[in-house]
Structures are given as structure tokens and as C-alpha cells.
Design an enzyme around this catalytic site. Structure first.
Site, short mmCIF file in Angstrom:
data_model
loop_
_atom_site.label_atom_id
_atom_site.label_comp_id
_atom_site.label_asym_id
_atom_site.label_seq_id
_atom_site.Cartn_x
_atom_site.Cartn_y
_atom_site.Cartn_z
N LYS A 104 -3.89 -5.35 -20.39
CA LYS A 104 -4.71 -6.57 -20.35
C LYS A 104 -5.78 -6.55 -19.25
O LYS A 104 -6.87 -7.05 -19.45
CB LYS A 104 -3.83 -7.80 -20.16
CG LYS A 104 -2.98 -8.15 -21.38
CD LYS A 104 -2.16 -9.40 -21.07
CE LYS A 104 -1.50 -9.93 -22.31
NZ LYS A 104 -0.87 -11.23 -22.09
N ASP A 126 -4.18 -16.73 -24.43
CA ASP A 126 -2.90 -17.29 -23.93
C ASP A 126 -3.12 -18.69 -23.37
O ASP A 126 -2.36 -19.62 -23.65
CB ASP A 126 -2.30 -16.39 -22.84
CG ASP A 126 -1.70 -15.13 -23.42
OD1 ASP A 126 -1.26 -15.15 -24.59
OD2 ASP A 126 -1.66 -14.10 -22.71
N GLY A 186 2.61 -15.11 -12.23
CA GLY A 186 2.50 -13.84 -12.95
C GLY A 186 1.41 -13.93 -14.02
O GLY A 186 0.52 -14.79 -13.96
N GLY A 213 7.76 -22.68 -25.15
CA GLY A 213 6.62 -21.77 -25.25
C GLY A 213 6.26 -21.35 -26.67
O GLY A 213 5.31 -20.58 -26.85
P1 NAP Z 1 5.55 -11.92 -14.76
O1 NAP Z 1 4.12 -11.55 -14.68
O2 NAP Z 1 6.60 -10.89 -14.53
O3 NAP Z 1 5.80 -13.15 -13.71
C1 NAP Z 1 7.11 -13.63 -13.49
C2 NAP Z 1 7.04 -14.88 -12.60
O4 NAP Z 1 8.38 -15.38 -12.46
C3 NAP Z 1 6.52 -14.59 -11.19
O5 NAP Z 1 5.81 -15.70 -10.73
C4 NAP Z 1 7.84 -14.44 -10.40
O6 NAP Z 1 7.72 -14.75 -9.03
C5 NAP Z 1 8.70 -15.48 -11.08
N1 NAP Z 1 10.12 -15.20 -10.88
C6 NAP Z 1 10.85 -14.20 -11.42
N2 NAP Z 1 12.13 -14.28 -10.99
C7 NAP Z 1 12.20 -15.35 -10.16
C8 NAP Z 1 13.25 -15.95 -9.40
N3 NAP Z 1 14.50 -15.44 -9.41
N4 NAP Z 1 12.96 -17.03 -8.65
C9 NAP Z 1 11.70 -17.55 -8.62
N5 NAP Z 1 10.66 -17.02 -9.32
C10 NAP Z 1 10.92 -15.93 -10.08
O7 NAP Z 1 5.91 -12.55 -16.18
P2 NAP Z 1 4.93 -13.33 -17.19
O8 NAP Z 1 4.39 -12.38 -18.17
O9 NAP Z 1 4.02 -14.18 -16.41
O10 NAP Z 1 6.01 -14.23 -17.98
C11 NAP Z 1 6.62 -15.35 -17.37
C12 NAP Z 1 7.37 -16.16 -18.42
O11 NAP Z 1 6.44 -16.67 -19.39
C13 NAP Z 1 8.39 -15.33 -19.21
O12 NAP Z 1 9.55 -16.08 -19.38
C14 NAP Z 1 7.71 -15.07 -20.54
O13 NAP Z 1 8.64 -15.00 -21.61
C15 NAP Z 1 6.86 -16.33 -20.70
N6 NAP Z 1 5.66 -16.08 -21.51
C16 NAP Z 1 5.46 -16.86 -22.61
C17 NAP Z 1 4.34 -16.68 -23.39
C18 NAP Z 1 4.14 -17.55 -24.60
O14 NAP Z 1 3.26 -17.27 -25.43
N7 NAP Z 1 4.90 -18.61 -24.75
C19 NAP Z 1 3.38 -15.71 -23.05
C20 NAP Z 1 3.62 -14.93 -21.91
C21 NAP Z 1 4.76 -15.12 -21.16
P3 NAP Z 1 7.28 -13.61 -7.95
O15 NAP Z 1 5.79 -13.55 -8.01
O16 NAP Z 1 7.81 -14.14 -6.68
O17 NAP Z 1 7.94 -12.32 -8.38
#
Ligand code: NAP
Length: 286
Positions: A73, A109, A135, A249
């Protein structure tokens, strides 16, 4: 409704590494079939670092466009001839249209999230948003919310990542910590709370240790979770018990796909039929 292949059928796909788990082909082919569009949507593994080579292959092979997922991306951004405002703001594209040898990059998104929010009867303009996470999903959602005129506070476990995210729109975004005291304080002045962390996501085994910040929300505040598996996280369950409008979501997932297809085809699509077809196909997939 099945996709019907003709000599005129235009090709689309999703690229990623890994990508074979992607739900995009199921969603997109269901919508294409239901709306009778002359397209087919494939799944194309492209190794990390090879998105540039793929771009020229795709143009040569006559692709009308493609979606990109991890890890392409960001890498695709400097290779685009044009970028939409949300993609430019968040520095990531997930939808690339190829037209007359030029590449047009979009990020659907964030727009998908806004459309899903609209389905909930909530508009973002002028609202105070607390966004949990910094993220990839948070970036796109934050960029779209700022474009729509919301004021966003990003609360993230790793504070530096929250600060970096806020740099994309310093005038309309601020950053905060992720401790329960801070979350309770933020919740008091919040119209829309969005969880873009992976806390509560199926398969991660991780959950919010304390959801009491939900008790501090004003009664009409909306609560949104980017997570769609499970369909109801502990966060959403508690928000609904307290009477808040709430959504998972799935709406964002479906709307980002439909928006992408609108970019590929250049047509305004029947969103309700498209959503229904995609949901049926996903349910059949299991
Ligand atoms: P990502 O880039 O890996 O980001 C993960 C985020 O979660 C970061 O801010 C991380 O904080 C935080 N996190 C992880 N473990 C944690 C914990 N134990 N305590 C507090 N914060 C924690 O993932 P992403 O792609 O953004 O995805 C995030 C979520 O959105 C996922 O559940 C994914 O399934 C969902 N999503 C949904 C869609 C949709 O179309 N509905 C699209 C994309 C993603 P740090 O920065 O501190 O590590």
C-alpha cells in the site's frame, strides 16, 4: 449470480504478500455477477518489493485496475500519476485504476468507513472523534474523518506512532495516551469512538483490559469497531448494552470494496444490491 466471461471481459485483481486468504475476490465477483458488470476479479500474489514490476505487467496485460493489500500500500504511492486526497494524506493506496497507461491511486478504506458511518445515521462533519490505534486502518480512517471535517484525537499504545499519524493533519488531529485514565477523560468529550486497534480481533487472543471508559461517553455517542470477526466484540457488546449506536467493521469492508469497484468501472453502483450480494457470498463461504 456467476461472473460470465466474454472476450470483452475486463480484468481486476487484488495483489499482496500473502494474499491467498483475501476475501476481495469473493466480495467483488459476487457484486460483479449481481450487477451484471463485464469484469472478473482475480487473486494475484506479488512478492514484497515487486509492486513496481507488477504495475508495468498489469498495464501490459490489460488490467483495468487492482486492489493492493499488505505490504504494497505504501510502496505504490510514489509510482502513481495521480492520488486522491485521502491516499495523499495517509500515504497509502489500496485501489489503483489503470487508464491510458496512467496510474490513479485511491484509498477507499477511509471512504468506506465514512459510508458505513452514514448507514448508522451518523455524519463526521464537526464531530469530536476518539480514535484508538495508529496502524494502517487508523491512518485511513483518520484521513477520511479529517477530510470530512471531524476533529480527531488519536490514542495509541505506542505514543510515537500516534504522534507520527497526527502529522498528516496537525490542524485537526491531536494525540493522547492509551491508559485508562486518559481514555476516560477523552470519552467525556467524544461524539464518535472508533476502535482501530486489533484488541478483540478473532485469533489474536488480545482484549481491552478495561472497558470502563465507555461509561464516560455521552449517551448519544456512536461506537465503531473496525473489527468484523467476531461480528460483536466485547467493546461493541458493552456499548450496545448502554444504548449507544454501534457498528462493526463489516460495513467498512463492504463499502471500501464497492467504492473501489465504482472507481474501476467509473459508474455509480446500486450499493444496497451490491452489499446484499457480497454478504450472501461471504455467508456461503463460511
Ligand atoms: P496494524 O497496522 O497492525 O495496527 C494495529 C494497532 O493495534 C496499532 O495501533 C497497535 O498499537 C494496536 N495494538 C495491537 N495490540 C495492542 C494491545 N495489546 N494494546 C493496545 N494496542 C494494541 O493493524 P491494522 O491493519 O491497522 O488493523 C487494525 C484492526 O482493524 C484489525 O483488527 C483489522 O482486522 C481491522 N481492519 C478492518 C478493516 C475493515 O475493512 N473493516 C480494514 C483494515 C483493518 P501499537 O502502535 O502500539 O503497536
Amino acid at each position: 449470480m456467476k461472473v460470465e466471461l466474454k472476450n470483452t471481459t475486463k480484468k481486476l485483481c487484488v495483489i499482496g504478500d500473502p494474499v491467498l486468504h483475501s476475501k476481495s475476490p469473493v466480495i467483488q465477483n459476487a457484486v460483479i455477477g449481481a450487477l451484471g458488470l463485464d469484469y472478473i476479479y482475480l487473486c494475484q500474489p506479488v512478492p514484497k518489493g515487486e509492486a513496481g514490476r507488477w504495475l508495468s505487467c498489469a498495464a501490459y496485460a490489460g488490467y483495468a485496475g487492482f486492489n493492493a493489500t499488505m505490504p504494497h500500500k505504501e510502496q505504490l504511492v510514489p509510482l502513481m500519476d495521480e492520488l486522491d486526497p485521502i491516499a495523499r494524506k495517509c500515504g497509502a493506496v489500496n485501489t489503483i485504476c489503470i487508464k491510458d497507461g496512467k496510474y490513479y491511486g485511491f484509498n477507499t478504506d477511509g471512504g468506506g468507513f465514512l459510508r458505513a458511518l452514514g448507514d448508522l445515521g451518523v455524519s463526521a462533519g464537526g464531530k469530536r472523534v476518539v480514535l484508538l490505534g495508529a496502524g494502517g486502518a487508523a491512518k485511513a480512517v483518520a484521513a477520511a474523518l479529517c477530510e470530512a471535517g471531524a476533529r480527531v484525537t488519536v490514542a495509541n499504545r505506542t505514543v510515537e506512532k500516534g504522534e507520527a499519524l497526527c502529522q498528516m493533519a496537525p490542524g485537526s488531529m491531536t494525540t493522547a495516551g492509551f491508559d485508562i485514565g486518559t481514555l476516560c477523560k477523552l470519552a467525556e468529550e467524544c461524539d464518535i469512538l472508533v476502535n482501530c486497534t486489533s484488541l478483540g480481533m478473532e485469533g489474536t487472543g488480545s482484549q481491552f483490559a478495561d472497558l470502563s471508559f465507555l461509561d464516560a461517553l455521552p449517551s448519544r455517542a456512536a461506537v465503531c469497531d473496525a473489527i468484523y470477526a467476531p461480528a460483536e466484540t466485547a467493546l461493541l457488546r458493552r456499548a450496545r448494552e448502554k444504548g449507544h449506536p454501534a457498528m462493526n467493521g463489516m460495513g467498512m469492508l463492504l463499502h471500501q470494496a464497492i467504492l473501489a469497484l465504482e472507481h474501476f468501472t467509473g459508474e455509480k453502483l446500486d450499493v444496497e444490491r451490491a452489499k446484499a450480494a457480497a454478504l450472501t457470498a461471504l455467508a456461503e463461504e463460511g
